[in-house]
Design a protein around this motif. Structure first.
Motif, PDB file in Angstrom:
ATOM      1  N   ARG A  83     -61.610  91.276 -34.590  1.00  0.00           N
ATOM      2  CA  ARG A  83     -61.251  91.617 -33.213  1.00  0.00           C
ATOM      3  C   ARG A  83     -59.872  92.279 -33.240  1.00  0.00           C
ATOM      4  O   ARG A  83     -59.168  92.200 -34.256  1.00  0.00           O
ATOM      5  CB  ARG A  83     -61.255  90.388 -32.307  1.00  0.00           C
ATOM      6  N   LYS A 111     -66.086  88.681 -39.268  1.00  0.00           N
ATOM      7  CA  LYS A 111     -66.024  89.291 -37.940  1.00  0.00           C
ATOM      8  C   LYS A 111     -64.575  89.697 -37.663  1.00  0.00           C
ATOM      9  O   LYS A 111     -63.654  89.194 -38.322  1.00  0.00           O
ATOM     10  CB  LYS A 111     -66.534  88.324 -36.869  1.00  0.00           C
ATOM     11  N   TRP A 171     -64.806  89.366 -30.303  1.00  0.00           N
ATOM     12  CA  TRP A 171     -65.107  89.442 -31.739  1.00  0.00           C
ATOM     13  C   TRP A 171     -66.272  90.414 -31.953  1.00  0.00           C
ATOM     14  O   TRP A 171     -67.175  90.482 -31.131  1.00  0.00           O
ATOM     15  CB  TRP A 171     -65.492  88.083 -32.291  1.00  0.00           C
TER      16      TRP A 171
END
Lengths: 490, 194
Positions: free
Chosen positions: A174, A172, A191
């Motif tokens: 961000r 993931k 995220w």
């Protein structure tokens, strides 16, 4: 009571902001009149909404917001300063997560949404890798990029310390955009949704030990895993003859970690997973060395038909068969490439390259490679200066008279481009060995002759001959066989 | 076998059986030596249990003593033809994996392959004696390709172990065939209907 409160405004793109508020205590959902005005607006902008959330422009300096809850005709005025606005970038979206099982590498691609922002902003990305059934965090990496006011697809690779087949890997991402000219608060985006590369332990029909039959350098740390069927248990896992402590990855996958692997035998080191039903699964690891840079590369021609290059290979790779070190000879001028047949077991390394028409100078690159690495050596050579003729053959002697003879011999090769220098060694029981030098134009697969005088009659002589290039000496050929001859009586 | 033999055919069969028994004995000892070399060279555990290898006919047989001579020969021939193709593949794999690194194992494998081929020919000779002749060779279906090298190593172990068993069984079968008792004779072939 019942008036709007906790007004918060968040922007994702520095242009528009989403304002939300609460109404306390929670009331039945009524109609709300929302108005906002800024210094550069002539009149307030108003609209009705049932939501407690509206999207309005980000003010240059501040906005005045008036919220009227019609059901109880309560009005509340808020002053929103730009510094109170919170900037949270749009949640990144992973475009693709592609596994390369052969190298245990994940390739991540995502869009930087740069078109939303002015050119030149610094963006910071955090990429998190998680693993196992329990989605444990393996690593978090920070990646920097610069926005260009266009949507750029960014790409990033990560190599796992264990085969991707062993267990599921999750990713993931961000981001944080350092908008220096934005005075408001700045935070990380949310995220992204997790992307997953499922391990073989999620496929009921799959089992086995991974990585399958791989090659690593001596000193490597390697993680092996055993994926087994549901209901089976592993009794032990061993590397070579040594059992190793097991690490559980999931209900169907256990791993062992081998550190600082040493060179394997010719047939590789077996990694065996013994199951409680008595069966075994396994893989083979080949541990060797990358090829050394070939030393003392030297090329010569014996006959102007072929160029023979030799070199010292350096440390043996410890890899055999189809994993052995392979050699190729590339000639830059002609672009011709030759792969060399080399027997890994014997130390001498030779490779043949054809002499090309009308080409004297050869710019060679000897390329060496095996699954662990590659190396090369280069050599620029004028083959007319690297003539190492074959051994003269069919040496014959014929007599002119009792004190002079005629020698004739043959050299395999085409030496028309050069002059040859040959040495005739004359031995007889009576006197010391003599060397007679004779130079002649090179021929093409031809015989050569020489004339010797001042011999003693009725004397037994031994003759042998060797040749080399006359002008640019490189090496003598080997001596021919000895030819004996007794001169006739005077 | 072929009903009442002529004395020369019986003698010929007895001679072939005797030579076959010696061949099987030599093959067995060579296979056992090869097994030791193979286990060591492949880094295997000599006591490793190996599942039945697909394509390898099991030497164990039920009601062995009820088999006719022809059945024995036919089963033996099928087995050694299978071993010939399996050993040829092992030799190819060994060359691909090790190249010149282990010529000893390669030579030992080639030697046993030669013996297996010779023994198969020998069985064909015995079947020819029966005037029914050996069955034509089926197109050698390549044995199934193991998933990885370790599985390949285990399969090789399984092939050699089974071959060693077959050598024992073949010697027993040939001794049975060599006996003149009627029990050794085959069901009458059509030509020989009593």
């Amino acid at each position: 009571l019942g008036h709007p409160q906790n007004l918060k405004c968040v922007t994702h793109n520095l242009h528009k902001m989403i304002c939300t508020w609460d109404v306390s205590p929670r009331r039945r959902h009524g109609q709300t009149d929302f108005c906002y005005t800024t210094n550069d607006l002539p009149t307030p902008v108003c609209f009705k909404t049932k939501e407690k959330r509206v999207e309005i422009p980000v003010p240059h300096s501040s906005s005045t917001v008036t919220i009227t809850t019609n059901s109880i005709s309560e009005t509340k005025v808020f002053k929103i300063h730009k510094k109170d606005v919170l900037f949270i970038p749009v949640t990144p979206r992973i475009l693709s997560l592609t596994p390369d099982f052969s190298t245990s590498t994940l390739n991540l691609k995502w869009s930087d949404n740069g078109s939303l922002f002015p050119d030149g902003l610094d963006a910071v990305w955090q990429i998190q890798i998680l693993r196992k059934e329990t989605m444990e965090k393996v690593t978090q990496v920070t990646y920097h990029s610069k926005l260009t006011h266009e949507d750029i697809i960014l790409s990033w690779n990560w190599t796992s310390d264990m085969p991707l087949e062993c267990t599921s890997h999750y990713v993931k991402i961000r981001c944080y955009i350092n908008v220096t000219q934005f005075v408001g608060l700045k935070e990380w985006s949310d995220w992204s949704p997790v992307e997953v590369i499922p391990g073989k332990d999620t496929d009921p029909s799959e089992s086995g030990v991974f990585p399958l039959d791989t090659v690593v350098a001596v000193g490597s740390d390697v993680t092996f895993c055993c994926v087994h069927e549901e209901g089976q248990n592993i009794t032990n896992m061993s590397y070579g003859s040594k059992p190793y402590p097991m690490i559980q990855l999931s209900s169907r996958s256990h791993a062992i970690r081998v550190l600082n692997a040493s060179a394997s035998d010719t047939s590789g080191t077996n990694v065996v997973c013994r199951l409680n039903n008595g069966m075994m699964e396994g893989t083979v690891l080949f541990v060797g060395y990358a090829p050394d840079i070939p030393q003392n590369l030297s090329c010569e021609t014996p006959n102007f038909q072929i160029i023979k290059c030799t070199w010292k290979p350096g440390r043996p790779s410890g890899l055999y068969g189809k994993r052995r070190t392979k050699y190729s000879l590339f000639e830059r001028t002609s672009g011709k490439n030759v792969s060399c047949e080399v027997n890994e077991m014997n130390r001498e390394r030779v490779c043949g390259f054809p002499v090309l028409p009308d080409q004297k100078t050869y710019d060679f690159i000897l390329g060496v490679s095996n699954p662990i690495g590659q190396a090369e050596s280069s050599l620029l050579v004028d083959i007319t200066q690297r003539v190492h003729p074959k051994t003269p053959e069919k040496l014959t002697v014929s007599e002119n008279n009792s004190t002079s003879i005629h020698l004739r011999w043959f050299i395999n090769g085409s030496f028309a481009q050069i002059r040859l220098l040959c040495q005739i060694e004359i031995s007889s029981g009576h006197s010391e060995q003599k060397i007679h030098n004779v130079s002649m134009p090179g021929g093409k697969f031809s015989a050569y002759t020489a004339h010797l005088n001042a011999l003693r009659p009725y004397t037994k002589y031994q003759f042998r001959v060797r040749c080399s290039a006359a002008e640019q000496f490189w090496k003598w050929s080997d001596w021919s066989r000895v030819e004996e001859y007794t001169t006739s009586e005077a | 076998m072929a009903g009442a033999d002529s004395p020369s055919a019986a003698l010929r069969r007895h001679d072939l059986c005797a030579r076959g028994i010696r061949l099987a004995g030599k093959m067995r000892s060579d296979v056992l030596d090869l097994l030791d070399t193979y286990v060591e060279q492949q880094g295997l555990d000599a006591s490793a249990s190996v599942a039945a290898v697909e394509g390898v006919p099991p030497a164990a047989v039920e009601r062995w003593d009820e088999q006719t001579g022809t059945q024995r020969l036919l089963e033996n021939l099928a087995a050694y033809r299978a071993f010939r193709s399996l050993l040829a593949q092992m030799l190819e794999e060994q060359q691909e994996q090790l190249g010149e690194a282990d010529a000893t194992l390669g030579r030992a494998l080639a030697a046993v392959l030669l013996q297996v081929s010779a023994f198969a020919y020998h069985l064909e000779e015995l079947l020819r004696l029966e005037s029914r002749g050996p069955p034509s060779e089926e197109e050698d279906r390549p044995p199934p390709q193991p998933q990885g090298l370790f599985e390949q190593k285990l399969r090789g172990l399984g092939v050699l172990r089974e071959l060693a068993q077959w050598a024992v069984r073949s010697a027993r079968d040939l001794r049975q065939l060599a006996k003149p008792s009627p029990g050794a004779s085959s069901s009458p072939s059509p030509a020989e209907s009593p």
